[in-house]
Motif scaffolding. Structure first.
Motif, PDB file in Angstrom:
ATOM      1  N   VAL A   1       0.832  -1.204   0.000  1.00 50.34           N
ATOM      2  CA  VAL A   1       0.000   0.000   0.000  1.00 50.34           C
ATOM      3  C   VAL A   1       0.865   1.252   0.000  1.00 50.34           C
ATOM      4  O   VAL A   1       2.014   1.246   0.469  1.00 50.34           O
ATOM      5  CB  VAL A   1      -0.941   0.029   1.224  1.00 50.34           C
ATOM      6  CG1 VAL A   1      -1.966  -1.090   1.127  1.00 50.34           C
ATOM      7  CG2 VAL A   1      -0.160  -0.059   2.537  1.00 50.34           C
TER       8      VAL A   1
ATOM      9  N   PRO B   1      -3.516  13.404   4.794  1.00 50.91           N
ATOM     10  CA  PRO B   1      -4.563  13.117   3.808  1.00 50.91           C
ATOM     11  C   PRO B   1      -5.588  14.251   3.745  1.00 50.91           C
ATOM     12  O   PRO B   1      -5.891  14.896   4.759  1.00 50.91           O
ATOM     13  CB  PRO B   1      -5.184  11.824   4.325  1.00 50.91           C
ATOM     14  CG  PRO B   1      -4.088  11.180   5.106  1.00 50.91           C
ATOM     15  CD  PRO B   1      -3.366  12.315   5.774  1.00 50.91           C
TER      16      PRO B   1
ATOM     17  N   PHE C   1      -5.768   2.119   5.088  1.00 53.83           N
ATOM     18  CA  PHE C   1      -4.305   2.101   5.166  1.00 53.83           C
ATOM     19  C   PHE C   1      -3.852   1.541   6.509  1.00 53.83           C
ATOM     20  O   PHE C   1      -2.961   0.676   6.576  1.00 53.83           O
ATOM     21  CB  PHE C   1      -3.771   3.517   4.963  1.00 53.83           C
ATOM     22  CG  PHE C   1      -2.274   3.649   5.128  1.00 53.83           C
ATOM     23  CD1 PHE C   1      -1.399   3.197   4.153  1.00 53.83           C
ATOM     24  CD2 PHE C   1      -1.743   4.255   6.266  1.00 53.83           C
ATOM     25  CE1 PHE C   1      -0.025   3.330   4.303  1.00 53.83           C
ATOM     26  CE2 PHE C   1      -0.378   4.395   6.429  1.00 53.83           C
ATOM     27  CZ  PHE C   1       0.486   3.931   5.445  1.00 53.83           C
TER      28      PHE C   1
ATOM     29  N   PRO D   1      -1.828   7.121   2.422  1.00 53.87           N
ATOM     30  CA  PRO D   1      -3.167   7.605   2.055  1.00 53.87           C
ATOM     31  C   PRO D   1      -3.133   9.065   1.623  1.00 53.87           C
ATOM     32  O   PRO D   1      -2.401   9.879   2.193  1.00 53.87           O
ATOM     33  CB  PRO D   1      -3.966   7.432   3.345  1.00 53.87           C
ATOM     34  CG  PRO D   1      -2.939   7.476   4.434  1.00 53.87           C
ATOM     35  CD  PRO D   1      -1.710   6.845   3.864  1.00 53.87           C
TER      36      PRO D   1
ATOM     37  N   ASP E   1     -10.815   9.080   3.130  1.00 50.83           N
ATOM     38  CA  ASP E   1     -11.410   7.764   2.901  1.00 50.83           C
ATOM     39  C   ASP E   1     -10.371   6.649   2.872  1.00 50.83           C
ATOM     40  O   ASP E   1     -10.693   5.481   3.115  1.00 50.83           O
ATOM     41  CB  ASP E   1     -12.196   7.753   1.588  1.00 50.83           C
ATOM     42  CG  ASP E   1     -13.485   8.559   1.660  1.00 50.83           C
ATOM     43  OD1 ASP E   1     -13.928   8.855   2.787  1.00 50.83           O
ATOM     44  OD2 ASP E   1     -14.029   8.904   0.593  1.00 50.83           O
ATOM     45  N   GLU E   2      -9.125   7.008   2.587  1.00 42.62           N
ATOM     46  CA  GLU E   2      -8.069   6.004   2.483  1.00 42.62           C
ATOM     47  C   GLU E   2      -7.370   5.745   3.813  1.00 42.62           C
ATOM     48  O   GLU E   2      -6.572   4.811   3.920  1.00 42.62           O
ATOM     49  CB  GLU E   2      -7.029   6.455   1.452  1.00 42.62           C
ATOM     50  CG  GLU E   2      -7.584   6.566   0.039  1.00 42.62           C
ATOM     51  CD  GLU E   2      -6.591   7.196  -0.927  1.00 42.62           C
ATOM     52  OE1 GLU E   2      -5.473   7.557  -0.476  1.00 42.62           O
ATOM     53  OE2 GLU E   2      -6.922   7.341  -2.112  1.00 42.62           O
ATOM     54  N   MET E   3      -7.663   6.542   4.833  1.00 47.17           N
ATOM     55  CA  MET E   3      -6.913   6.455   6.085  1.00 47.17           C
ATOM     56  C   MET E   3      -7.128   5.125   6.812  1.00 47.17           C
ATOM     57  O   MET E   3      -6.172   4.387   7.073  1.00 47.17           O
ATOM     58  CB  MET E   3      -7.290   7.623   7.001  1.00 47.17           C
ATOM     59  CG  MET E   3      -6.578   8.907   6.658  1.00 47.17           C
ATOM     60  SD  MET E   3      -4.856   8.926   7.220  1.00 47.17           S
ATOM     61  CE  MET E   3      -5.061   9.656   8.845  1.00 47.17           C
TER      62      MET E   3
ATOM     63  N   THR F   1      -6.301  10.690   0.960  1.00 43.69           N
ATOM     64  CA  THR F   1      -7.601  11.256   1.325  1.00 43.69           C
ATOM     65  C   THR F   1      -8.084  10.648   2.631  1.00 43.69           C
ATOM     66  O   THR F   1      -7.601   9.603   3.076  1.00 43.69           O
ATOM     67  CB  THR F   1      -8.657  10.977   0.243  1.00 43.69           C
ATOM     68  OG1 THR F   1      -8.918   9.560   0.196  1.00 43.69           O
ATOM     69  CG2 THR F   1      -8.189  11.463  -1.123  1.00 43.69           C
TER      70      THR F   1
END
Length: 433
Positions: free
Chosen positions: A174, A306, A186, A177, A181-183, A179
């Protein structure tokens, strides 16, 4: 989300002791003007003379007497006397000295918690032409400006970025992140790669939690004060920020019980946690925590924060200098402040203590530019805001932190928390005259 490796963890706490006790400033702004008016006479280039007394908090200032050797060499008839005070006592002792008329010529402040001192009865305006306001990170300069008057000159800078275990990210396949939403995904990926928890967090770090939630509210498109100086905290952006910060705990990627402040780096090195949202000082400390030279270079990466719906803004913090209104040697004092603000002095300070410069051009020096893990912090410093320059901000930030904890523990909703924060802030006002 609280920072668990804060270099000056007691700076803001110490500052709270003086709230409401000084002559306080008028309504502040989150985005001040870079230019500032000044009624002070310009400072010339003649050598400084006499004695200059300087008060500072222990830490970054410990090496300053050595760093300013060129100033003392160029001004042989000046004597600079430093008094270093523990962080926990600093603002309290300074306030008492100011009230008694026994303060130093120059005092150190912290841009994130200096609002209560930005008043002509306490500090002299920065003389016109002393420094170039545009040479500093904008938000750090703005933190010392009230009603168009600058009272402090930035010294060193820090902000937050992601510091994460790059070896675990590589194992999980990976990237950092980008954004909100990606936190959580991750963090969960880092847990699957071997970390017990994806994020280091201390849920009870009230005032610091409050700062973090405020930062997330900016990222969600919110503000903390209106253009008219009224609190704007019961907003969709604040609700989103409270939910976002609490989601780290409710999702299980952060533990509501641990780690505490002193655990942060050992947990990170051992893999009990895999990410910190923290300041740049940690980069130089992890080899020591790991007890292995080179551990950081092979195990750690950094990235800007992010972005929420309105971007990746963070807050600016660090150190600044002001000359007290009753200084007996203002001319020499401002000459010393001007010297400390020079890029060469700030680079020397970095080499001596790893304090990152508030002057943007100093970051081009090879000693700093050659440090790959610092790049994310430079990127983030260019996208920062200052906290409200009002005397009640620290009390409001503490309340935000407490309400965030209630949301994270499921004893309150984000909507109710935002309403309670607004009600509390309104009851305090802003300390405006």
């Amino acid at each position: 989300m609280p920072n668990l490796s804060r270099r000056g963890a007691l700076k803001l706490t110490a500052g709270m002791a003086v709230l409401g006790t000084l002559g306080l400033t008028g309504c502040g702004r989150e985005d001040g003007a870079t230019a500032a008016k000044s009624s002070a006479s310009p400072i010339g280039d003649s050598p400084a003379t006499g004695t200059v007394t300087v008060w500072a908090a222990q830490g970054d200032a410990d090496v300053l007497d050595k760093v300013i050797k060129p100033f003392k060499s160029a001004n042989p008839d000046v004597t600079v006397k430093f008094t270093l005070i523990p962080n926990a006592d600093y603002y309290t002792k300074l306030q008492s000295a100011v009230a008694a008329g026994k303060g130093p010529d120059i005092a150190q402040f912290f841009p994130e918690s200096q609002a209560q001192f930005l008043d002509p009865s306490i500090l002299q305006p920065v003389p016109g032409g002393l420094v170039d306001p545009n040479s500093f990170f904008k938000s750090l300069w703005d933190a010392g400006v009230v009603d168009g008057v600058a009272y402090t000159v930035p010294w060193y800078a820090y902000t937050y970025a992601l510091v994460y275990r790059s070896d675990l990210a590589k194992k999980a396949g990976v990237e950092a992140p980008a954004t909100w939403d990606e936190m959580v995904p991750f963090f969960r990926a880092l847990q699957r790669a071997g970390a017990k928890h994806g994020l280091a967090a201390d849920i009870g770090w009230d005032i610091f939690n409050g700062q973090d939630v405020a930062m997330y509210a900016w990222q969600a498109g919110g503000s903390l004060l209106s253009s008219g100086g009224k609190w704007t905290l019961d907003t969709p952006a604040m609700i989103d920020a409270l939910k976002y910060n609490a989601s780290f705990f409710t999702s299980g990627v952060a533990d509501t019980a641990t780690p505490t402040f002193l655990d942060a780096q050992p947990y990170f090195v051992s893999g009990k946690t895999a990410t910190m949202i923290t300041g740049p000082w940690v980069v130089g400390q992890l080899d020591t925590a790991a007890k292995k030279d080179g551990w950081t270079a092979s195990h750690v990466a950094t990235a800007p924060l992010p972005a929420g719906s309105s971007g990746s803004v963070s807050f600016s913090a660090g150190g600044s200098w002001g000359v007290l209104a009753d200084s007996g040697n203002a001319d020499a004092s401002w000459k010393l402040v001007r010297h400390i603000a020079q890029p060469s002095t700030q680079i020397a300070q970095y080499k001596a203590y790893s304090s990152l410069p508030a002057v943007v051009s100093a970051w081009d020096d090879p000693a700093i530019k050659g440090q790959p893990l610092l790049g994310a912090f430079l990127t983030q410093l260019k996208n920062t805001r200052t906290f409200p320059q009002v005397s009640t901000w620290q009390q409001v930030a503490t309340r935000i932190g407490k309400e965030m904890e209630a949301v994270a523990r499921g004893t309150s909703t984000a909507e109710k928390a935002a309403a309670d924060i607004q009600s509390y802030a309104d009851s305090l006002g802003t300390g405006a005259k």
